[in-house]
Design a protein around this motif. Sequence first.
Motif, PDB file in Angstrom:
ATOM      1  N   ASP A  57      31.216  20.565  10.880  1.00 37.57           N
ATOM      2  CA  ASP A  57      31.270  21.290  12.153  1.00 37.57           C
ATOM      3  C   ASP A  57      32.626  21.134  12.823  1.00 37.57           C
ATOM      4  N   GLU A  58      33.085  19.913  12.775  1.00 39.29           N
ATOM      5  CA  GLU A  58      34.368  19.568  13.387  1.00 39.29           C
ATOM      6  C   GLU A  58      35.492  20.389  12.733  1.00 39.29           C
ATOM      7  N   MET A  59      35.476  20.413  11.425  1.00 37.01           N
ATOM      8  CA  MET A  59      36.533  21.122  10.694  1.00 37.01           C
ATOM      9  C   MET A  59      36.460  22.619  10.949  1.00 37.01           C
ATOM     10  N   ARG A  60      35.250  23.111  10.983  1.00 41.69           N
ATOM     11  CA  ARG A  60      35.053  24.539  11.213  1.00 41.69           C
ATOM     12  C   ARG A  60      35.644  24.944  12.557  1.00 41.69           C
ATOM     13  N   LYS A  61      35.374  24.105  13.559  1.00 45.88           N
ATOM     14  CA  LYS A  61      35.867  24.396  14.901  1.00 45.88           C
ATOM     15  C   LYS A  61      37.388  24.471  14.919  1.00 45.88           C
ATOM     16  N   LEU A  62      38.003  23.532  14.213  1.00 43.19           N
ATOM     17  CA  LEU A  62      39.461  23.446  14.238  1.00 43.19           C
ATOM     18  C   LEU A  62      40.131  24.485  13.343  1.00 43.19           C
ATOM     19  N   LEU A  63      39.518  24.756  12.207  1.00 41.71           N
ATOM     20  CA  LEU A  63      40.240  25.527  11.188  1.00 41.71           C
ATOM     21  C   LEU A  63      39.680  26.927  10.959  1.00 41.71           C
ATOM     22  N   ASN A  64      38.458  27.150  11.379  1.00 39.35           N
ATOM     23  CA  ASN A  64      37.863  28.441  11.044  1.00 39.35           C
ATOM     24  C   ASN A  64      37.082  29.066  12.201  1.00 39.35           C
ATOM     25  N   PRO A  65      37.719  29.151  13.370  1.00 37.67           N
ATOM     26  CA  PRO A  65      37.007  29.720  14.514  1.00 37.67           C
ATOM     27  C   PRO A  65      36.646  31.191  14.268  1.00 37.67           C
ATOM     28  N   GLY A  66      37.431  31.863  13.422  1.00 36.20           N
ATOM     29  CA  GLY A  66      37.201  33.289  13.170  1.00 36.20           C
ATOM     30  C   GLY A  66      36.076  33.549  12.184  1.00 36.20           C
ATOM     31  N   GLY A  67      35.541  32.490  11.593  1.00 35.23           N
ATOM     32  CA  GLY A  67      34.404  32.671  10.694  1.00 35.23           C
ATOM     33  C   GLY A  67      34.738  33.329   9.364  1.00 35.23           C
ATOM     34  N   LEU A  68      35.874  32.966   8.763  1.00 34.07           N
ATOM     35  CA  LEU A  68      36.173  33.430   7.402  1.00 34.07           C
ATOM     36  C   LEU A  68      35.176  32.778   6.449  1.00 34.07           C
ATOM     37  N   SER A  69      35.030  33.347   5.248  1.00 36.94           N
ATOM     38  CA  SER A  69      34.170  32.701   4.252  1.00 36.94           C
ATOM     39  C   SER A  69      34.688  31.297   4.009  1.00 36.94           C
ATOM     40  N   GLU A  70      33.786  30.350   3.886  1.00 44.02           N
ATOM     41  CA  GLU A  70      34.224  28.963   3.727  1.00 44.02           C
ATOM     42  C   GLU A  70      33.369  28.245   2.696  1.00 44.02           C
ATOM     43  N   PHE A  71      33.961  27.262   2.049  1.00 39.63           N
ATOM     44  CA  PHE A  71      33.294  26.549   0.966  1.00 39.63           C
ATOM     45  C   PHE A  71      33.619  25.071   1.009  1.00 39.63           C
ATOM     46  N   GLU A  72      32.603  24.254   0.745  1.00 40.31           N
ATOM     47  CA  GLU A  72      32.837  22.824   0.567  1.00 40.31           C
ATOM     48  C   GLU A  72      33.204  22.603  -0.896  1.00 40.31           C
ATOM     49  N   ALA A  73      34.132  21.684  -1.117  1.00 40.68           N
ATOM     50  CA  ALA A  73      34.557  21.480  -2.493  1.00 40.68           C
ATOM     51  C   ALA A  73      34.963  20.046  -2.762  1.00 40.68           C
ATOM     52  N   SER A  74      34.952  19.740  -4.039  1.00 41.06           N
ATOM     53  CA  SER A  74      35.551  18.504  -4.509  1.00 41.06           C
ATOM     54  C   SER A  74      36.270  18.886  -5.801  1.00 41.06           C
ATOM     55  N   ALA A  75      37.541  19.171  -5.646  1.00 43.85           N
ATOM     56  CA  ALA A  75      38.280  19.796  -6.747  1.00 43.85           C
ATOM     57  C   ALA A  75      38.375  18.883  -7.968  1.00 43.85           C
ATOM     58  N   THR A  76      38.343  17.580  -7.763  1.00 44.36           N
ATOM     59  CA  THR A  76      38.447  16.663  -8.909  1.00 44.36           C
ATOM     60  C   THR A  76      37.211  16.764  -9.804  1.00 44.36           C
ATOM     61  N   THR A  77      36.036  17.008  -9.205  1.00 36.05           N
ATOM     62  CA  THR A  77      34.844  17.202 -10.035  1.00 36.05           C
ATOM     63  C   THR A  77      34.583  18.682 -10.294  1.00 36.05           C
ATOM     64  N   GLY A  78      35.223  19.555  -9.513  1.00 38.60           N
ATOM     65  CA  GLY A  78      35.074  20.980  -9.726  1.00 38.60           C
ATOM     66  C   GLY A  78      34.061  21.624  -8.794  1.00 38.60           C
ATOM     67  N   LEU A  79      33.380  20.799  -8.019  1.00 39.29           N
ATOM     68  CA  LEU A  79      32.381  21.341  -7.103  1.00 39.29           C
ATOM     69  C   LEU A  79      33.030  22.350  -6.144  1.00 39.29           C
ATOM     70  N   GLY A  80      32.480  23.551  -6.093  1.00 37.63           N
ATOM     71  CA  GLY A  80      32.948  24.550  -5.130  1.00 37.63           C
ATOM     72  C   GLY A  80      34.213  25.303  -5.531  1.00 37.63           C
ATOM     73  N   VAL A  81      34.831  24.913  -6.630  1.00 39.49           N
ATOM     74  CA  VAL A  81      36.114  25.516  -7.002  1.00 39.49           C
ATOM     75  C   VAL A  81      35.955  26.978  -7.415  1.00 39.49           C
ATOM     76  N   PHE A  82      34.986  27.248  -8.299  1.00 46.29           N
ATOM     77  CA  PHE A  82      34.801  28.636  -8.744  1.00 46.29           C
ATOM     78  C   PHE A  82      34.185  29.500  -7.650  1.00 46.29           C
ATOM     79  N   GLU A  83      33.329  28.906  -6.826  1.00 44.40           N
ATOM     80  CA  GLU A  83      32.755  29.654  -5.711  1.00 44.40           C
ATOM     81  C   GLU A  83      33.884  30.168  -4.816  1.00 44.40           C
ATOM     82  N   THR A  84      34.851  29.301  -4.550  1.00 43.92           N
ATOM     83  CA  THR A  84      35.986  29.688  -3.712  1.00 43.92           C
ATOM     84  C   THR A  84      36.773  30.825  -4.353  1.00 43.92           C
ATOM     85  N   LEU A  85      37.058  30.670  -5.625  1.00 45.55           N
ATOM     86  CA  LEU A  85      37.836  31.691  -6.339  1.00 45.55           C
ATOM     87  C   LEU A  85      37.117  33.044  -6.342  1.00 45.55           C
TER      88      LEU A  85
END
Lengths: 196, 164
Positions: A152-180
Motif C-alpha cells: 500500500d505504501e509503495m502504491r501510494k508513493l509510486l503509482n497514484p495513477g493506478g498503472l498496471s502493477e505487479f509484485e515480483a522477485s526477479a531472482t526466483t522469477g516470480l512476477g517477471v513474465f506477468e510484468t512483461l
Amino acid sequence: MSFINYSSREINCKIVYYGPGLCGKTTNLQHIYSKTNPELKGKMISLATETERTLFFDFLPLALGQIRGFKTRFHLYTVPGQVFYDASRKLILKGVDGVVFVADSQVERMEANIESLDNLRVNLAEQGYDIEKVSCVIQYNKRDLPNAAALDEMRKLLNPGGLSEFEASATTGLGVFETLKAVARGILHDLKQMSG
Amino acid sequence: MHDTQLVMYEEDFRKVLAVTQRLVKDANAKGIFVVDRNGQMISEAGEMRGIDTTSLASLTAGSVAATGGLAKIVGEEEFPVHFHQGQRDNLHITLIAGRIILVVIFDDRSSLGLVRLRVKKAGAQLAKIFEEIQKKAEQSQAQGSAGTPFAEITDEDIDNLFSV
Ligand SMILES: Nc1nc2c(ncn2[C@@H]2O[C@H](COP(=O)(O)OP(=O)(O)OP(=O)(O)O)[C@@H](O)[C@H]2O)c(=O)[nH]1
Ligand SMILES: [Mg+2]
C-alpha cells in the motif's frame, strides 16, 4: 516507436526496463532469457562494468510469435540505474514503445525509487512522451526480502495513477513474465488504437 | 506519439535492398547493413551470412547514440561518420538523414577511400528513399490508416502470443 515491416511481415517493438540502481532490471532480463526457448530468443548483450553494474544497456531480442500474420518481435533493454548515468538513460529511451518501471521494495530504497521515477518522467517528457501515454507498468521487485515495504505504501508513493502493477522477485522469477506480458499487451493495444 | 512510426512496405524495402546490394559490389565490401537509429535491422547484403545481425543492429545504434551524445557535449550537432579499424576487417558507419545508419564492413580487398566515395552516393539514395517512407507514414497517420492488420488485433490474439 514500433517498426512495421510489410516486406518481412514483422513488427518490432522496444521495451525499456527503468528503475534505480540495483533494483533488479538486469535480473529481470536474465530470468526471461533463461526461461525462453532458444528458437524464440536472440543473444543477450550486457554492457556492464566489472562489478556487473549496467554501464550502457542490456539487450535481449524476443520473437514471441505471430499476430495477424506478422512476426512479433520485442527488443528488451535495461538502462543503467546509477544516478550519474543519466545521459545514457536518455539515449536508451529513444524510440521506446513501453516501459517497465522496476521499483526496489526495500524500505531504504524508497527515496531512490521516487527519484528514479521522476527522472523517467523528465526524460520521457524531453522526447515528447508522456508517462501516461507510453505504455508503462510498475513492478514491485524484491518482495522476498524481509525489509520489503508494505505494498500500500509503495502504491501510494509510486503509482497514484493506478498503472498496471505487479509484485515480483526477479531472482526466483516470480512476477517477471506477468510484468512483461502486461507491457507487451499495452503496446499492442496502442498499436491497435493508432491503426484504428 | 512524438515520432512517426517506421512503416516499410514491400516496394520501399526492394528499393533499400537494391541500394544495399549495389553498394556491396561498388565498394568491394564484405557486408552492408542498413539499421534504423533505434536499433532495428532493415536490410543487409554481402557475404557475412550467419553473423548475429540483431546484436549488430542494436550495438551499432547504441554506439551511434553514444557518439551523438558526445557530439552535443562538445558543441557539434552530430559526428555522422565513424570508422573503426581492425586487424582484418574495418567498420565504416554513416548516419544518414539523422535517422538511418549505413554500416559497411570491408577488408583489404577494398579501401577507406573507395568506401567513402561509394557511401556518399548510396547515402544520398537512401536519404531520398527514407524521406519518401517518412512522407507516406505521415500521410497515413493523418488519415488514420484503418485497414492495417493491427486495427483488428483482439485480446485473444495478444494472449495467444504468450501461450508458447
Ligand atoms: N533478494 C532479491 N534480490 C534481487 C532481486 N532482484 C535482483 N536482486 C539482486 O539485486 C542485485 C542487483 O540486481 P541487478 O539486476 O543487477 O540490478 P540492476 O537494476 O540491473 O542495477 P544497475 O545495473 O546498477 O542499474 C543482484 O545481486 C540481484 O541478484 C529480488 O527479487 N530479490
Ligand atoms: Mg543492470
